[in-house]
Motif scaffolding. Structure first.
Motif, short mmCIF file in Angstrom:
data_model
loop_
_atom_site.label_atom_id
_atom_site.label_comp_id
_atom_site.label_asym_id
_atom_site.label_seq_id
_atom_site.Cartn_x
_atom_site.Cartn_y
_atom_site.Cartn_z
N LEU A 84 10.38 -1.53 -19.29
CA LEU A 84 11.09 -0.61 -18.39
C LEU A 84 10.50 0.80 -18.50
O LEU A 84 10.34 1.49 -17.49
N GLU A 85 10.18 1.19 -19.71
CA GLU A 85 9.61 2.52 -19.87
C GLU A 85 8.23 2.60 -19.23
O GLU A 85 7.88 3.63 -18.66
N ASP A 86 7.45 1.52 -19.32
CA ASP A 86 6.14 1.51 -18.66
C ASP A 86 6.29 1.69 -17.16
O ASP A 86 5.54 2.42 -16.53
N ILE A 87 7.24 0.98 -16.61
CA ILE A 87 7.43 1.05 -15.16
C ILE A 87 7.92 2.43 -14.74
O ILE A 87 7.37 3.05 -13.83
N THR A 88 8.93 2.93 -15.43
CA THR A 88 9.45 4.24 -15.04
C THR A 88 8.40 5.32 -15.26
O THR A 88 8.34 6.28 -14.50
N ALA A 89 7.58 5.15 -16.28
CA ALA A 89 6.53 6.14 -16.52
C ALA A 89 5.62 6.24 -15.31
O ALA A 89 5.17 7.31 -14.92
N ARG A 90 5.35 5.06 -14.69
CA ARG A 90 4.50 5.03 -13.51
C ARG A 90 5.14 5.76 -12.35
O ARG A 90 4.46 6.29 -11.48
N LEU A 91 6.45 5.75 -12.31
CA LEU A 91 7.16 6.35 -11.18
C LEU A 91 7.35 7.85 -11.37
O LEU A 91 7.64 8.56 -10.41
N ILE A 130 0.84 -1.19 0.00
CA ILE A 130 0.00 0.00 0.00
C ILE A 130 0.88 1.24 0.00
O ILE A 130 0.65 2.19 -0.75
N GLY A 131 1.91 1.22 0.83
CA GLY A 131 2.83 2.36 0.89
C GLY A 131 3.49 2.62 -0.46
O GLY A 131 3.75 3.76 -0.82
N GLY A 132 3.72 1.56 -1.20
CA GLY A 132 4.36 1.69 -2.50
C GLY A 132 3.39 2.05 -3.62
O GLY A 132 3.79 2.19 -4.76
N GLY A 133 2.11 2.16 -3.28
CA GLY A 133 1.14 2.60 -4.28
C GLY A 133 0.61 1.50 -5.17
O GLY A 133 -0.11 1.78 -6.13
N LEU A 134 0.94 0.26 -4.88
CA LEU A 134 0.42 -0.82 -5.71
C LEU A 134 -1.00 -1.21 -5.30
O LEU A 134 -1.80 -1.62 -6.14
N VAL A 147 -2.10 -0.43 -12.44
CA VAL A 147 -1.35 -1.48 -11.77
C VAL A 147 -1.71 -2.83 -12.38
O VAL A 147 -0.84 -3.65 -12.68
N ALA A 148 -3.00 -3.04 -12.58
CA ALA A 148 -3.44 -4.31 -13.18
C ALA A 148 -2.80 -4.48 -14.55
O ALA A 148 -2.29 -5.56 -14.88
N GLY A 149 -2.77 -3.40 -15.32
CA GLY A 149 -2.19 -3.48 -16.66
C GLY A 149 -0.71 -3.81 -16.61
O GLY A 149 -0.21 -4.65 -17.37
N LEU A 150 -0.02 -3.16 -15.68
CA LEU A 150 1.42 -3.39 -15.55
C LEU A 150 1.69 -4.84 -15.17
O LEU A 150 2.55 -5.51 -15.75
N LEU A 151 0.93 -5.35 -14.22
CA LEU A 151 1.10 -6.73 -13.79
C LEU A 151 0.84 -7.69 -14.95
O LEU A 151 1.56 -8.66 -15.15
N GLU A 152 -0.18 -7.36 -15.72
CA GLU A 152 -0.49 -8.23 -16.85
C GLU A 152 0.61 -8.17 -17.90
O GLU A 152 0.95 -9.19 -18.51
#
Lengths: 232, 232
Positions: free
Chosen positions: B83-90, A56-60, A79-84
DNA sequence: GCGACGGTTCGGCACCCACCGAACCATCGC
DNA sequence: GCGATGGTTCGGTGGGTGCCGAACCGTCGC
């Protein structure tokens, strides 16, 4: 530019078997309680608490406290999209095959599917809306079955009364749909509805997955019972 | 369905500051040597070796051994995208703003940009191809500047001879473009070319980022020098 | 041949962190 | 009020892993 520690910290959230298991479980779009997730992941409740704090702290994840329960779900569709995306990379098989399978399965799943043990997708939302419109379900501040709703379930749907008092599980629960972005009916009532529809042959499973479709006889029945049309 | 340990193992690859720094550095699309990455991440060479083994074993990176060098790059465009998807989220900022910025910046970047200290994008590839066609560069089995190429750089481009013998860095290096999916000229020669083009005002930076564009005078010069047209 | 250099292997060390159980707190239903 | 249940806090333990330096190997250039 993102800094390396930031990326590492984010990845560390998923870099643990237990937390990964929790996130994968939550990919079904439901809100789980901390205890359910602890059992699912096979760790002590105290351990689950720590993991949930981190996620939760990490925003997931996002949480909603209700009485003595701590409901937890994926923070947002992103988040769901990223996990997928990540899990898709880990799946065997050529991307092309996966894409094809996804494209066909996707449409069916969007139309209608089971989520745990109740109905989801456009079908699930449509049924939920119809129940609300007819006064069987109340959606103000969380889902609740009305007194008339209980009667309806027993008399119209033929649910055995004792099967509505199934222990600790809430009678109705709001369950969020990632595809529809709207809640549908979960909990005991959701399970009984789904069970009945399947048992009477109103909806049938497509293959062995979660996807379901309304049958010709179901089309007739649902129009008569809930004035539901447009169930393509 | 992906298993939790699998997901955790994958995430663990990025869940370390040093490995994250390496991957972010490699996001520029270039192939780095193990030593360069070690220095960049601030760890001993031995430590870098271990990290690279893990990243390659995990499918995030691919390697090419050349003599005593170990060149490393992102395994495929899918990794770069992830990697770009993840960093974009951050990144801070609203997705909408980011999307808009990305859409406009994207086209410009695709057209032409600097990659480290040389030219990339369609412009970089076009220049590289022209140099090869004219016999200044050889692309067989890795990039190499020909003898004629050295003369050309000095006499036609006005590069000072001693600036072509800059220590250990290779004169020419193939650098892969994620947007073009083709290699362009890096190394000392690439840097000198880029430097000259910028110094003579043939190309100019767009804003403060990496994007560059060909100027009107550059258009004339490049047509005369390398028969390059179509530099929109 | 030689030295220089990039990379690897191997011990060994230190720190982090996932885990548990026990005690505790809050809420629910009676 | 009571017991049962869901969740949290806290101390302690063990294993995993990131790190280094030293020795070593292979390649390059003289």
């Amino acid at each position: 530019m993102t800094d390396a520690s930031e990326l590492a910290a984010f990845a560390a959230l998923l870099a643990d078997r237990t937390r990964a298991a929790m996130c994968l479980a939550l990919l079904d779009g439901r809100a789980w309680t901390a205890g359910e997730l602890a059992k699912h992941a096979g760790v002590a409740r105290s351990t689950a608490t720590e993991h949930l704090d981190r996620l939760i702290g990490g925003g997931l994840l996002s949480e909603a406290r209700q009485g003595r329960h701590r409901y937890v779900r994926l923070a947002d569709p992103g988040v769901a999209g990223l996990l997928e995306d990540i899990t898709a990379r880990l799946e065997p098989g050529l991307p092309a095959v996966r894409g094809l399978r996804a494209a066909t399965a996707d449409a069916a799943l969007r139309r209608g599917r089971t989520c745990y043990d109740h109905l989801a997708g456009r079908l699930g939302v449509a049924v939920t809306d119809a129940l609300t419109r007819d006064g069987l379900l109340d959606q103000e501040g969380g889902f609740a079955v009305t007194g008339y709703g209980v009667t309806w379930l027993i008399e119209r749907l033929g649910v055995e009364p004792e099967r509505l008092r199934a222990g600790r599980r809430p009678l109705a629960r709001a369950c969020l749909d990632w595809t529809e972005r709207r809640p549908h009916l979960g909990g005991v009532a959701g399970a009984r509805v789904c069970e009945t529809f399947l048992g009477r042959g109103w909806v049938g499973r497509i293959g062995s997955g979660r996807a379901v479709k309304v049958t010709p006889s179901g089309r007739v029945a649902l129009r008569e019972l809930l004035a539901l049309t447009d169930l393509d």
